[in-house]
Scaffold this active site. Structure first.
Site, mmCIF file in Angstrom:
data_model
loop_
_atom_site.group_PDB
_atom_site.id
_atom_site.type_symbol
_atom_site.label_atom_id
_atom_site.label_comp_id
_atom_site.label_asym_id
_atom_site.label_seq_id
_atom_site.Cartn_x
_atom_site.Cartn_y
_atom_site.Cartn_z
ATOM 1 N N GLU A 308 0.830 -1.199 0.000
ATOM 2 C CA GLU A 308 0.000 0.000 0.000
ATOM 3 C C GLU A 308 0.866 1.251 0.000
ATOM 4 O O GLU A 308 0.557 2.247 -0.661
ATOM 5 C CB GLU A 308 -0.925 -0.022 1.236
ATOM 6 C CG GLU A 308 -2.292 0.555 0.994
ATOM 7 C CD GLU A 308 -3.262 0.207 2.117
ATOM 8 O OE1 GLU A 308 -4.023 -0.764 1.967
ATOM 9 O OE2 GLU A 308 -3.266 0.895 3.152
ATOM 10 N N GLU A 311 2.227 1.696 -3.414
ATOM 11 C CA GLU A 311 1.162 2.225 -4.264
ATOM 12 C C GLU A 311 1.002 3.730 -4.047
ATOM 13 O O GLU A 311 0.844 4.507 -4.993
ATOM 14 C CB GLU A 311 -0.148 1.490 -3.937
ATOM 15 C CG GLU A 311 -1.300 1.866 -4.854
ATOM 16 C CD GLU A 311 -2.627 1.239 -4.413
ATOM 17 O OE1 GLU A 311 -2.612 0.368 -3.503
ATOM 18 O OE2 GLU A 311 -3.665 1.653 -4.947
ATOM 19 N N CYS A 335 -8.185 -2.059 4.204
ATOM 20 C CA CYS A 335 -8.102 -3.239 5.077
ATOM 21 C C CYS A 335 -9.449 -3.619 5.660
ATOM 22 O O CYS A 335 -9.669 -4.754 6.015
ATOM 23 C CB CYS A 335 -7.174 -2.979 6.258
ATOM 24 S SG CYS A 335 -5.670 -2.193 5.816
ATOM 25 N N SER A 355 -7.105 1.990 -2.109
ATOM 26 C CA SER A 355 -5.895 1.234 -2.457
ATOM 27 C C SER A 355 -6.309 -0.099 -3.064
ATOM 28 O O SER A 355 -7.222 -0.757 -2.587
ATOM 29 C CB SER A 355 -5.074 0.990 -1.197
ATOM 30 O OG SER A 355 -4.140 -0.031 -1.433
ATOM 31 N N LYS A 394 -15.501 -9.713 7.505
ATOM 32 C CA LYS A 394 -14.491 -10.585 6.882
ATOM 33 C C LYS A 394 -15.149 -11.839 6.326
ATOM 34 O O LYS A 394 -14.619 -12.467 5.414
ATOM 35 C CB LYS A 394 -13.417 -10.964 7.901
ATOM 36 C CG LYS A 394 -12.533 -9.797 8.330
ATOM 37 C CD LYS A 394 -11.449 -9.516 7.304
ATOM 38 C CE LYS A 394 -10.650 -8.275 7.673
ATOM 39 N NZ LYS A 394 -9.880 -7.742 6.541
ATOM 40 N N GLU A 397 -16.191 -10.713 3.079
ATOM 41 C CA GLU A 397 -15.034 -10.447 2.216
ATOM 42 C C GLU A 397 -14.465 -11.728 1.612
ATOM 43 O O GLU A 397 -14.176 -11.786 0.421
ATOM 44 C CB GLU A 397 -13.947 -9.724 3.015
ATOM 45 C CG GLU A 397 -12.787 -9.256 2.159
ATOM 46 C CD GLU A 397 -11.638 -8.691 2.984
ATOM 47 O OE1 GLU A 397 -11.467 -9.108 4.137
ATOM 48 O OE2 GLU A 397 -10.910 -7.841 2.459
ATOM 49 N N GLU A 402 -14.340 -12.247 -6.382
ATOM 50 C CA GLU A 402 -13.021 -11.919 -6.935
ATOM 51 C C GLU A 402 -11.878 -12.412 -6.037
ATOM 52 O O GLU A 402 -10.723 -12.361 -6.433
ATOM 53 C CB GLU A 402 -12.907 -10.415 -7.186
ATOM 54 C CG GLU A 402 -12.984 -9.521 -5.963
ATOM 55 C CD GLU A 402 -14.405 -9.095 -5.603
ATOM 56 O OE1 GLU A 402 -15.349 -9.808 -5.989
ATOM 57 O OE2 GLU A 402 -14.558 -8.065 -4.917
ATOM 58 N N CYS A 566 -10.412 -2.217 14.449
ATOM 59 C CA CYS A 566 -10.737 -3.649 14.503
ATOM 60 C C CYS A 566 -10.995 -4.141 15.916
ATOM 61 O O CYS A 566 -11.767 -5.071 16.124
ATOM 62 C CB CYS A 566 -9.606 -4.457 13.921
ATOM 63 S SG CYS A 566 -9.218 -3.946 12.251
#
Lengths: 639, 400
Positions: A308, A311, A335, A355, A394, A397, A402, A566
């Site tokens: 990241e 990037e 994240c 990102s 999560k 996710e 993908e 988190c």
């Protein structure tokens, strides 16, 4: 007394927020009230409930929650106020006169008992078959008030079908007692607004837009509603049975990665005080349960920082030097899957700012089924990859279509802290008593920078530690005392920081040196960063960016969907309060300070993976294939 | 104007009044004097709760807030009331003048009529009426030449929820939210419509104010009783020859009303609508007054042919449906009371359990969040108490 400052729709669930006065002089002083014939001095405007707390008197509550605005709907906290005909809900009554309060009169006790009886009469199910058995506020109240039967009967059939459509959250409205904490969480705390009361009278229930299943509305899966539900009306979608099956199957190679936040919180599930890290005890317990390998998600957190951060540098170079108008800045962290889905729904026009680096969970997922499988000669088909996360999003996710860049489903199951604790207990293990052990190779221990990903501001701090060292060649410790970037820490909703990079430069390490032809353009530059946690705060920042305000000039912004980051995730132990979250944060930062290795780029395993596997370096072709992803423009309408 | 105006008799509300009279009188006075006049009159809210109007206005008048509101509660949802409709249809000048007077007194420049959803057909004529008031400068800027006094009225429609007659639920509804009562305190006088100090008055209260401004508080106080001054519009319905809207002074006996409307063989009178209390023959000498049998205007008469448990069931079904559903005692409590009524009907009950339900009703009266849940047990408790011979001895039959 205009206490409704913020007129955003829908306000119905936000009746008159009474702000707790903290500065006595500012609100005009104190007032003396009588509680149970004892005089107590309280700040003007204090609720009766808080005044009672100050006086050491306990009042039962259900709809009240420290994180949420006042509802006053369950009525369990009623008290007698002299001179008033009716009982008053202590959570919703601001003290503005020298009143006399009685908290335990026959009328009060009878009313509370009646209210519990009424709730139980409509609360479907039995405690012993409930996921919240032993941690249910309704059950506790029934116990406290000595309920020994169903005075007004008990429903014998569910009234509503269970909504299992979501990967993350299961809604069982037959267990709902309509405290509306979830509604206030969703609308006020998170400003997502998926849940609302529907129907009137006895048909009232909590539902979604057009009563659609949760998977078909703009739920971001943050699970904050689960954390605040007093019963099991909302719970996470628990995959532990499938995980047990995999563990019991000798053909399967079951690996687990553990995120930083569960370790700082799982102690609460074992009756310990919040804020005790059980990292290495957890490693042993997981091995004993039967996981073949236990990995540290912090490793891919470190990897995230490299990817990241790289990037970001590329984006900055293209935009500032190349004057490339197509580059989107500020760059947003990616994240938090709750945040990602929030952006996809609410600000899809800003997806290019996100990102492209995957979250640490998903990076690990694709590395396990590629790098690790190759290195250890395991057939990726036989690997079952589990992720212990503080998070319900999560679960969604890892099921995104993908997320299969390894050729397989990168992460098979997302498991919450609560579910992990359940599995540990089921295996007959008392976690706090476990001996300590280390994480498994080839990923080993990770840095403290990866660890602090668990707290709001942590990703930013980790990134800053690495970026300043990469660019200036100085040590982070020389710039920030003890390498602690305190400006991005803490629970302020939105944090902002400017980091002057100075004139002393380089040498830029070989890992990224080749990315841009020269680095002079960063001389004297000031890096502007911001941190927001909770999507309500994210919304403020996004609206400011839209309006071209201060945050639109930032270079890098960390967003976390959950309040506190988190550590306050939707998969963490229940209950959650500001105090509990503070203790979890302290545990995380203390563990970071205790480590030798505190910067992502210094993690030897990171260096190794770029030497052995991702040989073309960060943001290269292979890293893009495995470690980066793309997003979906969802908007507010789902077909 | 809307329909052919029926000539109605009455000493206060239906007494002579010319449009704008009250406004003119008010504008000639100091605001404090208007409040004093109202206090003199001892007028209390006509919607049912009976809060002193002068006190309500004083709190808002004393507020330094820049924006304040006057809301006319024309939701008229209580089963058995229809007097506000009569006022709006036949005497809109009284209501609107009252709102302008309120606006002047408390320093508001905007008034809102929250009109019952079912009264949609009244809306157009009322809008026209407001337009004619604007033409005569009874609304708009510098009303009747009074410098700096601007006031206008808009009409907003309800959507049929009973709860929206409760003033804070009404405000929520006006703000575009789900109609649910707010926590009180703070009251609307402090934190009302969009957080601003707001006066919410019943249609009839505002109409009475217009008269008081013209004729004085003393005059008003001459009607009614000591504690319940003035007269009251009663919506009388049920088993009688001449149902309708009557203006009678407070203090009138129920038996006088029965005579007036030609009711025969009366068994029960429900005073105050579904949320009121039901009285039996031995109680017909009670008087209608805030201090005795209080009502927002609804009087329902039942003769000997009626079955009390049926009546009770009807009321309780209404509350089960019309509770807003937010607070526990009201949402579930009413369901339990209705279950009890059905048990009695089927004969499958124990006195012990009915006692428990009455006890529960008493809890609902004190523990519910708003007036709805606090008053919905009234018919349950009063009918079971006042008609226990019929209900529990089988004399009236509860199996049909």
């Amino acid at each position: 007394m205009d206490s409704r400052k913020d007129y955003r729709a829908p306000l119905s669930q936000q009746p008159l927020t009474i702000e707790k006065p903290t500065d006595l002089t500012a609100i005009g002083g104190t007032i003396t009230v009588e509680i149970n014939e004892k005089k107590v001095v309280v700040p003007l405007g204090t609720t009766i409930l808080d005044a009672c707390k100050m006086a050491g008197i306990s009042i039962p509550t259900l709809c009240h929650h420290e994180d949420l605005c006042i509802a006053g709907v369950c009525r369990i906290c009623v008290v007698e106020v002299e001179g008033m005909r009716t009982l008053q809900a202590s959570c919703a009554f601001p003290i503005t006169a020298p009143i006399k309060i009685k908290t335990s009169t026959p009328m009060v006790r009878k009313a509370r008992r009646h209210i519990i009886d009424l709730m139980l009469s409509e609360h479907y199910g039995e405690c012993y078959s409930c996921v919240r058995n032993g941690n249910c506020e309704l059950q506790n109240l029934a116990k406290e008030y000595g309920v020994d039967g169903y005075t007004f009967g008990h429903v014998d059939k569910p009234r509503y079908e269970i909504d299992r459509s979501s990967y993350a959250v299961i809604r069982d409205m037959s267990k709902c007692i309509l405290c509306k904490r979830c509604v206030r969480t969703c609308i006020d705390l998170q400003e997502v607004g998926v849940l609302e009361s529907i129907g009137r009278g006895d048909m009232t229930h909590i539902s979604t837009f057009l009563e659609k299943p949760l998977s078909d509305v703009i739920c971001i899966n943050c699970g904050q509603c689960i954390n605040r539900c007093p019963t099991a009306a909302l719970r996470a979608n628990d995959p532990s049975d499938e995980i047990w099956r995999a563990i019991d199957d000798p053909k399967k190679h079951v690996v687990i990665q553990t995120a930083p936040s569960p370790r700082a919180a799982i102690c609460e599930e074992f009756g310990m005080e919040a804020g005790t890290s059980l990292t290495q005890e957890l490693n042993t317990a997981l091995k004993r349960i039967g996981f073949d390998k236990v990995f540290d998600t912090n490793f891919t957190a470190d990897l995230t920082i490299i990817e990241e951060g790289t990037e970001l540098i590329i984006r900055l170079y293209k935009a500032l030097v190349g004057k490339d108008a197509s580059v989107s800045l500020p760059q947003f962290t990616s994240c938090s899957p709750g945040w990602v889905k929030y952006l996809e729904h609410y600000y899809p026009e800003y997806l290019d700012n996100l990102s492209s680096a995957k979250s640490p969970q998903q990076m690990f997922g694709s590395l396990i089924k590629t790098f690790y499988a190759q290195k250890n000669g395991v057939n990726p088909e036989d690997i079952v990859s589990v992720a212990l996360m503080p998070c319900s999003a999560k679960k969604f996710e890892c099921n995104r279509p993908e997320m299969a860049d390894s050729g397989y489903k990168d992460v098979d199951y997302g498991l919450t802290t609560r579910e992990m604790a359940k599995m540990i207990k089921e295996a007959g293990i008392n976690l706090p008593e476990m001996p300590k052990s280390h994480f498994d190779d080839p990923f080993g221990e990770a840095s403290g920078a990866g660890l602090i990903f668990g707290a709001t501001g942590g990703v930013m701090e980790a990134a800053i530690r690495t970026i300043v060292e990469f660019i200036t060649g100085a040590k982070a410790e020389d710039i920030f005392a003890n390498a602690n970037v305190v400006d991005v820490r803490g629970f302020d909703g939105i944090k902002y920081m400017e980091i002057p990079l100075g004139d002393k430069f380089g040498p830029v390490p070989g890992l990224i040196a080749h990315l841009v032809p020269n680095w002079d353009w960063l001389k004297g530059a000031t890096l502007k960063v911001a941190v927001a946690h909770g999507t309500a705060n994210a919304k403020k920042v996004m609206d400011d960016i839209k309006a071209g305000g201060k945050f639109s000039e930032c270079h890098f912004i960390e967003f976390m969907a959950c309040p506190g980051g988190c550590l306050g995730g939707g998969g963490q132990p229940i209950p959650t309060t500001p105090e509990i979250r503070m203790k979890r944060a302290q545990a995380i930062y203390a563990e970071d300070e205790s480590l030798e290795l505190r910067k992502s780029h210094e993690n030897p395993h990171i260096t190794k993976i770029y030497e052995e596997f991702l040989t073309e370096g960060p943001c290269s072709h292979l890293s893009h294939k495995l470690l980066h992803t793309h997003y979906v423009k969802r908007g507010k309408y789902i077909i | 104007m809307i329909m052919e105006k029926t000539k109605r008799e009455g000493s206060v509300i239906f007494s002579e009044y010319k449009r704008g009279e009250g406004i003119k009188a008010a504008l000639g006075k100091k605001r404090e004097d208007i409040l004093l006049e109202l206090r003199e009159s001892k007028i209390k809210g006509r919607g049912g709760a009976g809060f002193p109007t002068a006190t309500k206005w004083m709190v808002v008048a004393a507020s330094t807030a820049e924006i304040k509101y006057v809301i006319c509660n024309a939701d008229e949802g209580e089963p058995g009331t229809f007097k506000d409709r009569v006022l709006l249809v036949d005497y809109p000048e009284l209501v609107f003048d009252g709102m302008v007077i309120a606006g002047y007194t408390i320093g508001a420049s905007r008034g809102i009529v929250y009109l019952r959803g079912e009264y949609e057909y009244v809306r157009k004529p009322l809008e026209d009426y407001l337009e004619s008031m604007r033409k005569d400068n009874l609304l708009g800027n510098n009303i009747l030449g009074k410098d700096g006094f601007d006031f206008d009225i808009t009409i907003r429609m309800g959507s049929g929820a009973y709860i929206c007659g409760e003033e804070t639920a009404l405000i929520e509804s006006l703000e575009g939210n789900r109609g649910e009562a707010r926590n009180k305190p703070p009251y609307p006088v402090n934190t009302g419509f969009f957080g601003r100090p707001t006066v919410v008055n019943n249609v009839e209260t505002l109409a009475a104010v217009s008269h008081i401004l013209v004729k004085g508080g003393d005059w008003f106080r001459q009607h009614g009783t000591d504690k319940s001054t003035g007269s009251k519009l009663f919506s009388i319905s049920g088993d009688c020859e001449k149902p309708g809207v009557y203006e009678l002074p407070w203090g009138t006996k129920l038996s006088e009303i029965l005579f007036l409307v030609g009711a025969k063989n009366t068994k029960a009178i429900q005073v105050g609508g579904a949320s009121g209390i039901c009285l039996n023959k031995t109680q017909f000498d009670r008087t209608l007054a805030y201090e005795d049998a209080a009502t927002g205007g609804s009087i329902m008469i039942f003769n000997e042919s009626r079955n009390m448990i049926h009546i009770l069931k009807n009321f309780m079904e209404f509350f089960v449906e019309e509770s807003c559903g937010q607070c526990t005692p009201c949402r579930i409590g009413n369901v339990k009371l209705l279950e009890g009524v059905k048990m009695i009907q089927s004969g499958e009950y124990t006195f012990d359990y009915i006692e428990k339900l009455i006890d529960l009703g008493r809890t609902m009266q004190v523990a519910s969040k708003c007036g709805l849940g606090q008053s919905s047990p009234n018919p349950f408790i009063s009918i079971l108490e006042n008609f226990k011979d019929e209900i529990f001895n089988g004399n009236g039959g509860y199996n049909g």
